[in-house]
Motif scaffolding. Structure first.
Motif, PDB file in Angstrom:
ATOM      1  N   GLU A   6       0.830  -1.232   0.061  1.00  0.00           N
ATOM      2  CA  GLU A   6      -0.087  -0.015   0.033  1.00  0.00           C
ATOM      3  C   GLU A   6       0.819   1.225  -0.041  1.00  0.00           C
ATOM      4  N   GLN A   7       1.958   1.161   0.456  1.00  0.00           N
ATOM      5  CA  GLN A   7       2.890   2.071   0.810  1.00  0.00           C
ATOM      6  C   GLN A   7       3.772   2.751  -0.647  1.00  0.00           C
ATOM      7  N   SER A   8       4.068   1.628  -1.304  1.00  0.00           N
ATOM      8  CA  SER A   8       4.790   1.693  -2.621  1.00  0.00           C
ATOM      9  C   SER A   8       4.054   0.855  -3.597  1.00  0.00           C
ATOM     10  N   PRO A   9       2.859   1.149  -4.114  1.00  0.00           N
ATOM     11  CA  PRO A   9       2.200   0.078  -4.861  1.00  0.00           C
ATOM     12  C   PRO A   9       2.859   0.045  -6.558  1.00  0.00           C
ATOM     13  N   ASP A  10       3.536   1.018  -6.919  1.00  0.00           N
ATOM     14  CA  ASP A  10       4.150   0.829  -8.156  1.00  0.00           C
ATOM     15  C   ASP A  10       5.145   0.009  -8.223  1.00  0.00           C
ATOM     16  N   GLN A  11       5.979   0.210  -7.228  1.00  0.00           N
ATOM     17  CA  GLN A  11       7.234  -0.494  -7.121  1.00  0.00           C
ATOM     18  C   GLN A  11       7.012  -2.047  -6.636  1.00  0.00           C
ATOM     19  N   ILE A  12       6.042  -2.171  -5.911  1.00  0.00           N
ATOM     20  CA  ILE A  12       5.823  -3.583  -5.670  1.00  0.00           C
ATOM     21  C   ILE A  12       4.783  -4.158  -6.753  1.00  0.00           C
ATOM     22  N   ASN A  13       4.184  -3.500  -7.474  1.00  0.00           N
ATOM     23  CA  ASN A  13       3.568  -4.125  -8.785  1.00  0.00           C
ATOM     24  C   ASN A  13       4.448  -4.478  -9.786  1.00  0.00           C
ATOM     25  N   GLU A  14       5.810  -3.838  -9.880  1.00  0.00           N
ATOM     26  CA  GLU A  14       6.683  -4.119 -10.734  1.00  0.00           C
ATOM     27  C   GLU A  14       7.291  -5.191 -10.398  1.00  0.00           C
ATOM     28  N   LEU A  15       7.759  -5.544  -9.108  1.00  0.00           N
ATOM     29  CA  LEU A  15       8.318  -6.638  -8.692  1.00  0.00           C
ATOM     30  C   LEU A  15       7.509  -7.791  -8.997  1.00  0.00           C
ATOM     31  N   ILE A  16       6.240  -7.714  -8.663  1.00  0.00           N
ATOM     32  CA  ILE A  16       5.304  -8.887  -8.807  1.00  0.00           C
ATOM     33  C   ILE A  16       5.250  -9.123 -10.445  1.00  0.00           C
ATOM     34  N   LEU A  17       5.053  -8.319 -11.066  1.00  0.00           N
ATOM     35  CA  LEU A  17       4.906  -8.577 -12.640  1.00  0.00           C
ATOM     36  C   LEU A  17       6.317  -9.282 -13.426  1.00  0.00           C
ATOM     37  N   THR A  18       7.201  -8.697 -12.568  1.00  0.00           N
ATOM     38  CA  THR A  18       8.594  -9.520 -13.114  1.00  0.00           C
ATOM     39  C   THR A  18       8.648 -10.616 -12.756  1.00  0.00           C
ATOM     40  N   PHE A  19       8.343 -10.860 -11.544  1.00  0.00           N
ATOM     41  CA  PHE A  19       8.168 -12.469 -11.150  1.00  0.00           C
ATOM     42  C   PHE A  19       7.152 -13.231 -11.838  1.00  0.00           C
ATOM     43  N   LEU A  20       5.982 -12.847 -12.062  1.00  0.00           N
ATOM     44  CA  LEU A  20       4.989 -13.577 -12.819  1.00  0.00           C
ATOM     45  C   LEU A  20       5.355 -13.808 -14.358  1.00  0.00           C
TER      46      LEU A  20
END
Length: 313
Positions: A295-309
């Motif tokens: 929730e604090q850094s959604p863009d950064q977390i989203n990028e990490l998740i999408l890269t992993f997926l």
């Protein structure tokens, strides 16, 4: 948010709420929340992975949010959560999924991956690493009596502490406490809720509108099941052997997350010990990350998740 659909899956007589967005079958991501969270804590990630071509599903656990409470909340277990998850996947005809768990949501994610590797494409966890019992006492067991988990494990104490306030204020206080880098520990004659001054503002990334969404749902559910799972369940033997996590995994930890300050935690994460139990593991440390990185850094977390997926489809 309007794109997210809401449905119910009946499991062992309980109606469990599931938020659902996207049409990316068979590429499905299941989000598992922590405390004091609900499906809503994954709002940013659900929309992002759906836009990237995945289907995103976020259940409220039994006794949380819009899901029915279990008939005996004081006997609810992590195995119940995993059985519920398996039943939800079967009901929605999802043969294999990615699991993303934050805070104590890491426990059902790892348990499921250990028990059902054939149903698990990969696991992403945030804030809480996999700790096997064979590695010795949990880091939380090495903290003093006033540690919040110890206090909440004591029957009746948290109920009395929380009961002085409305549900919205309890959630507000926990969000403020857990956003700090300092471990929440009360003095001998102090309660956990008293660690937050009423004038303390919310974290800048958490709005009054967000708090209202959480508050309404905790008004409905109360905190009975939430105190059992995870806090009082920590003391119990789950009846599950330690296992090596054999699926690809990503662990994200904020360096300003209070969990990172638990005794031995930094060494466990950074020395290679964690990778002994989760061999195919990538670890990402976020210098400014707190306990609520998604929730604090959604863009950064989203990028990490999408890269992993993308690596493991």
């Amino acid at each position: 948010m309007d794109q997210i659909q809401h449905k119910y899956v009946t499991v062992q007589g309980l109606k469990l709420h599931v938020a659902d967005i996207g049409t990316g079958h068979p590429n499905v991501v299941v989000f598992l929340h922590g405390f004091p969270e609900i499906w809503y804590s994954w709002r940013h990630q659900m929309i992002a992975v759906a836009k990237a071509g995945f289907r995103a599903i976020a259940p409220d656990y039994r006794g949380y949010g819009l899901s029915d409470p279990p008939p005996e909340p004081d006997k609810a277990s992590f195995l119940d959560l995993d059985n519920d998850l398996l039943a939800i996947l079967d009901a929605l005809a999802l043969p294999k999924v990615f699991l993303i768990g934050k805070d104590f949501g890491a426990f059902p994610a790892y348990i499921f991956a250990g028990l059902h590797p054939e149903r698990t494409l990969g696991v992403v966890t945030m804030g809480v690493p996999y700790e096997s019992r064979s590695s010795g006492p949990r880091s939380t067991e090495l903290l003093p009596e006033g540690f919040y988990i110890s206090r909440w494990q004591e029957p009746g104490r948290a109920e009395a502490d929380f009961g002085r306030l409305d549900a919205k204020t309890v959630v507000r206080n926990v969000y403020i406490l857990f956003s700090r880098s300092k471990i929440p520990i009360a003095a001998e004659n102090q309660e956990i809720m008293d660690l937050v001054d009423s004038s303390t503002p919310l974290p800048p990334w958490f709005t009054e509108e967000d708090l209202e969404a959480y508050g309404k749902l905790y008004e409905k559910s109360g905190f009975q099941t939430a105190l059992q799972i995870p806090y009082r369940e920590f003391k119990l033997d789950l009846g599950i052997p330690d296992y090596t996590i054999k699926v690809p995994a990503l662990f994200i930890m904020g360096e300003k997350d209070y969990v990172y300050e638990f005794p031995g935690m930094k060494d466990y994460i950074n020395s290679g010990k964690l990778k002994e139990a989760v061999p195919d593991l990538e670890i990402v440390l976020l210098p400014e990350g707190t306990h609520f990185v998604q929730e604090q850094s959604p863009d950064q977390i989203n990028e990490l998740i999408l890269t992993f997926l993308g690596k493991h489809i």
